[in-house]
Scaffold this motif. Sequence first.
Motif, mmCIF file in Angstrom:
data_model
loop_
_atom_site.group_PDB
_atom_site.id
_atom_site.type_symbol
_atom_site.label_atom_id
_atom_site.label_comp_id
_atom_site.label_asym_id
_atom_site.label_seq_id
_atom_site.Cartn_x
_atom_site.Cartn_y
_atom_site.Cartn_z
ATOM 1 N N VAL A 8 0.853 -1.182 0.000
ATOM 2 C CA VAL A 8 0.000 0.000 0.000
ATOM 3 C C VAL A 8 0.893 1.238 0.000
ATOM 4 O O VAL A 8 1.820 1.345 0.797
ATOM 5 C CB VAL A 8 -0.920 0.015 1.243
ATOM 6 C CG1 VAL A 8 -1.699 1.323 1.322
ATOM 7 C CG2 VAL A 8 -1.872 -1.174 1.210
ATOM 8 N N GLY A 9 0.613 2.154 -0.908
ATOM 9 C CA GLY A 9 1.336 3.422 -0.964
ATOM 10 C C GLY A 9 2.588 3.350 -1.815
ATOM 11 O O GLY A 9 3.077 2.279 -2.154
ATOM 12 N N GLU A 40 -3.007 4.467 -1.306
ATOM 13 C CA GLU A 40 -3.493 4.554 0.071
ATOM 14 C C GLU A 40 -4.858 5.214 0.065
ATOM 15 O O GLU A 40 -5.095 6.159 -0.674
ATOM 16 C CB GLU A 40 -2.544 5.404 0.920
ATOM 17 C CG GLU A 40 -1.444 4.617 1.550
ATOM 18 C CD GLU A 40 -0.590 5.475 2.469
ATOM 19 O OE1 GLU A 40 -0.676 5.268 3.689
ATOM 20 O OE2 GLU A 40 0.143 6.320 1.948
ATOM 21 N N GLU A 59 -8.767 -0.807 1.354
ATOM 22 C CA GLU A 59 -7.408 -1.159 0.926
ATOM 23 C C GLU A 59 -7.269 -2.659 0.712
ATOM 24 O O GLU A 59 -6.642 -3.101 -0.251
ATOM 25 C CB GLU A 59 -6.380 -0.662 1.945
ATOM 26 C CG GLU A 59 -6.191 0.828 1.926
ATOM 27 C CD GLU A 59 -5.161 1.339 2.920
ATOM 28 O OE1 GLU A 59 -4.796 2.532 2.791
ATOM 29 O OE2 GLU A 59 -4.709 0.590 3.799
ATOM 30 N N GLY A 108 -0.889 -0.840 4.794
ATOM 31 C CA GLY A 108 -0.586 0.567 4.976
ATOM 32 C C GLY A 108 -0.228 0.906 6.411
ATOM 33 O O GLY A 108 -0.069 0.018 7.258
#
Length: 158
Positions: A8-9, A40, A59, A108
């Motif tokens: 994530v991200g 995210e 997510e 995340g």
Amino acid sequence: MKITILAVGKLKEKYLVQGMQEFIKRLKPYCSLEILEVSENALPEKFSTAQLQEHLEIEAQKILKLVPERAYMFLLDLHGQQLSSEALAAQIDGLTNNYSQFVFVIGGAFGVGESLRKRADYRWSFSQLTFTHQMIRLLLIEQVYRAFKISKGEKYHW
């Protein structure tokens, strides 16, 4: 063998990007490597437990869409089991008869949704220490590389 790191991200810090590039290069002789990033989900500055759970599940659904059904999924999870480098190598070796693709999932900053935990084949905790989800990417890819070196009986010194 195909290895996917799903996170994530975006990776932002230059030193982490450089470290990742080094291990991507080192892993080429051992596997096909893919790194996927999902965006995210934004949370308000102040949020409720219900909003957090909704955030994590959004997510999780983004991630689950990218995990192949027949892949073995390692979920990096604070509540998972810890492994030594040798145990990780042995676990991957033991699974290669049944799986040709391994997916390592990094959630995340706020963790992961319950549906992701349910899908995980193995929930892995790196340590009782807390690391940023950005930094854990570099630690993960280094451990994957180390697992291949151990499995091949090759020496590994940084």
